[in-house]
Design a protein around this motif. Structure first.
Motif, mmCIF file in Angstrom:
data_model
loop_
_atom_site.group_PDB
_atom_site.id
_atom_site.type_symbol
_atom_site.label_atom_id
_atom_site.label_comp_id
_atom_site.label_asym_id
_atom_site.label_seq_id
_atom_site.Cartn_x
_atom_site.Cartn_y
_atom_site.Cartn_z
ATOM 1 N N GLU A 1 0.849 -1.187 0.000
ATOM 2 C CA GLU A 1 0.000 0.000 0.000
ATOM 3 C C GLU A 1 0.884 1.237 0.000
ATOM 4 O O GLU A 1 1.954 1.250 0.610
ATOM 5 C CB GLU A 1 -0.913 0.008 1.227
ATOM 6 N N VAL A 2 0.434 2.277 -0.688
ATOM 7 C CA VAL A 2 1.183 3.525 -0.741
ATOM 8 C C VAL A 2 0.202 4.675 -0.884
ATOM 9 O O VAL A 2 -0.868 4.524 -1.467
ATOM 10 C CB VAL A 2 2.187 3.512 -1.930
ATOM 11 N N ASP B 1 0.055 13.024 -4.700
ATOM 12 C CA ASP B 1 -1.166 13.781 -4.956
ATOM 13 C C ASP B 1 -2.363 13.265 -4.151
ATOM 14 O O ASP B 1 -3.506 13.625 -4.417
ATOM 15 C CB ASP B 1 -1.498 13.831 -6.450
ATOM 16 N N GLY B 2 -2.086 12.447 -3.132
ATOM 17 C CA GLY B 2 -3.126 12.097 -2.163
ATOM 18 C C GLY B 2 -3.924 10.843 -2.419
ATOM 19 O O GLY B 2 -4.833 10.521 -1.641
ATOM 20 N N TRP B 3 -3.616 10.079 -3.456
ATOM 21 C CA TRP B 3 -4.330 8.821 -3.686
ATOM 22 C C TRP B 3 -3.702 7.717 -2.846
ATOM 23 O O TRP B 3 -2.484 7.559 -2.832
ATOM 24 C CB TRP B 3 -4.265 8.423 -5.161
ATOM 25 N N ARG B 4 -4.538 6.958 -2.157
ATOM 26 C CA ARG B 4 -4.082 5.765 -1.444
ATOM 27 C C ARG B 4 -4.310 4.575 -2.368
ATOM 28 O O ARG B 4 -5.428 4.329 -2.815
ATOM 29 C CB ARG B 4 -4.846 5.580 -0.137
ATOM 30 N N ILE B 5 -3.240 3.854 -2.656
ATOM 31 C CA ILE B 5 -3.306 2.725 -3.582
ATOM 32 C C ILE B 5 -3.036 1.438 -2.816
ATOM 33 O O ILE B 5 -2.031 1.339 -2.110
ATOM 34 C CB ILE B 5 -2.256 2.856 -4.706
ATOM 35 N N GLY B 6 -3.913 0.455 -2.976
ATOM 36 C CA GLY B 6 -3.727 -0.843 -2.344
ATOM 37 C C GLY B 6 -3.559 -1.930 -3.391
ATOM 38 O O GLY B 6 -4.349 -2.014 -4.343
ATOM 39 N N TYR B 7 -2.502 -2.726 -3.227
ATOM 40 C CA TYR B 7 -2.244 -3.875 -4.101
ATOM 41 C C TYR B 7 -2.362 -5.125 -3.237
ATOM 42 O O TYR B 7 -1.436 -5.472 -2.513
ATOM 43 C CB TYR B 7 -0.830 -3.802 -4.685
ATOM 44 N N ASN B 8 -3.490 -5.807 -3.307
ATOM 45 C CA ASN B 8 -3.708 -6.959 -2.441
ATOM 46 C C ASN B 8 -3.863 -8.277 -3.182
ATOM 47 O O ASN B 8 -3.820 -9.334 -2.571
ATOM 48 C CB ASN B 8 -4.953 -6.731 -1.564
ATOM 49 N N THR B 9 -4.051 -8.213 -4.491
ATOM 50 C CA THR B 9 -4.200 -9.429 -5.286
ATOM 51 C C THR B 9 -3.235 -9.361 -6.458
ATOM 52 O O THR B 9 -3.159 -8.345 -7.153
ATOM 53 C CB THR B 9 -5.650 -9.567 -5.805
ATOM 54 N N LYS C 1 -3.151 -7.699 -9.860
ATOM 55 C CA LYS C 1 -4.413 -8.239 -10.372
ATOM 56 C C LYS C 1 -5.570 -7.311 -9.994
ATOM 57 O O LYS C 1 -6.440 -7.038 -10.804
ATOM 58 C CB LYS C 1 -4.635 -9.636 -9.789
ATOM 59 N N ARG C 2 -5.581 -6.848 -8.733
ATOM 60 C CA ARG C 2 -6.605 -5.900 -8.276
ATOM 61 C C ARG C 2 -5.917 -4.706 -7.650
ATOM 62 O O ARG C 2 -5.006 -4.851 -6.844
ATOM 63 C CB ARG C 2 -7.531 -6.549 -7.246
ATOM 64 N N ILE C 3 -6.376 -3.515 -8.034
ATOM 65 C CA ILE C 3 -5.823 -2.270 -7.514
ATOM 66 C C ILE C 3 -6.968 -1.446 -6.953
ATOM 67 O O ILE C 3 -7.945 -1.171 -7.659
ATOM 68 C CB ILE C 3 -5.097 -1.481 -8.627
ATOM 69 N N ASP C 4 -6.858 -1.062 -5.686
ATOM 70 C CA ASP C 4 -7.869 -0.230 -5.034
ATOM 71 C C ASP C 4 -7.319 1.170 -4.842
ATOM 72 O O ASP C 4 -6.218 1.344 -4.299
ATOM 73 C CB ASP C 4 -8.263 -0.820 -3.677
ATOM 74 N N SER D 1 -13.812 6.049 -4.390
ATOM 75 C CA SER D 1 -13.139 4.753 -4.342
ATOM 76 C C SER D 1 -13.226 4.117 -5.718
ATOM 77 O O SER D 1 -14.314 4.041 -6.290
ATOM 78 C CB SER D 1 -13.783 3.826 -3.312
ATOM 79 N N ILE D 2 -12.095 3.678 -6.227
ATOM 80 C CA ILE D 2 -12.038 3.054 -7.548
ATOM 81 C C ILE D 2 -11.377 1.692 -7.403
ATOM 82 O O ILE D 2 -10.330 1.576 -6.790
ATOM 83 C CB ILE D 2 -11.220 3.919 -8.533
ATOM 84 N N ARG D 3 -12.004 0.689 -7.970
ATOM 85 C CA ARG D 3 -11.408 -0.656 -7.986
ATOM 86 C C ARG D 3 -11.173 -1.076 -9.426
ATOM 87 O O ARG D 3 -12.086 -1.042 -10.250
ATOM 88 C CB ARG D 3 -12.307 -1.669 -7.294
#
Length: 199
Positions: free
Chosen positions: A155-156, A160-168, A175-178, A190-192
């Protein structure tokens, strides 16, 4: 009607006036202490997947869902946005001259900055300029440092303030980016993104 227009524009996941964050080399390796093999940034990618977005309009939560295809090389990016039934609803093209957004039955819109174009069309921000790197797991964090995601989870928060999660992950690729961010245009957004195929 607004939801339709937003869906058309929403699926405008493209990229404009963006250069790879990896600098002159075009490559970024994960930190040396990692046990994972090095990952590199790739200029040419071709992928397809699904997108869902949650946001607010007049304090009411809205949700949009659809599909997308993304093709990029060093200088150009083309994104096709699809309805849940697979119809083409928007096309974004980005090259060194700027960005063009096309929607069915409407005149093309152009701007020098893809993010400004998308905000003007959708009424809320999509991080188009960042996605060219983020789709591959590369980013610049809030402190201006290079970030390279790696399995099993990462996660980072970007500068510019976006929180990005890489869990899959699949074969060392996201594979999936939140994506999450508080915005002035649409409250909490929220964008998936789910990437189904890479080429």
């Amino acid at each position: 009607m607004r939801t339709c227009a937003l869906l058309l524009a929403l699926l405008t996941v493209g990229c404009a006036s963006v250069a790879p964050m990896t600098g002159n080399s075009g490559r970024a390796a994960i930190p040396a202490q990692s046990s994972q093999p090095p990952r590199t940034y790739v200029d040419n990618i071709d992928l397809a997947g699904r997108i869902s977005v949650r946001y607010q309009v007049n304090d009411k939560e809205e949700a949009l869902h659809g599909g997308f295809t993304w093709t990029q090389n060093r200088d150009r990016t083309q994104v096709t946005l699809l309805s849940p039934l697979g119809q083409v609803i928007a096309l974004i093209e980005v090259d060194p001259d700027g960005a063009t957004l096309k929607q069915g039955g409407q005149p093309s819109r152009q701007a020098s900055d893809v993010d400004a174009l998308v905000v003007a069309t959708l009424g809320w921000p999509l991080p188009i300029s960042g996605l060219r790197d983020w789709l591959q797991g590369f980013a610049i964090d809030a402190n201006g440092n290079r970030f390279v995601a790696q399995p099993p989870a990462a996660e980072v928060t970007t500068r510019d303030g976006w929180r990005i999660g890489y869990n899959t992950w699949q074969e060392m690729r996201p594979k999936r980016i939140d994506l999450d961010r508080r915005t002035t245009q649409a409250g909490d957004v929220s964008i998936r993104l789910v990437i189904d195929t890479w080429q």
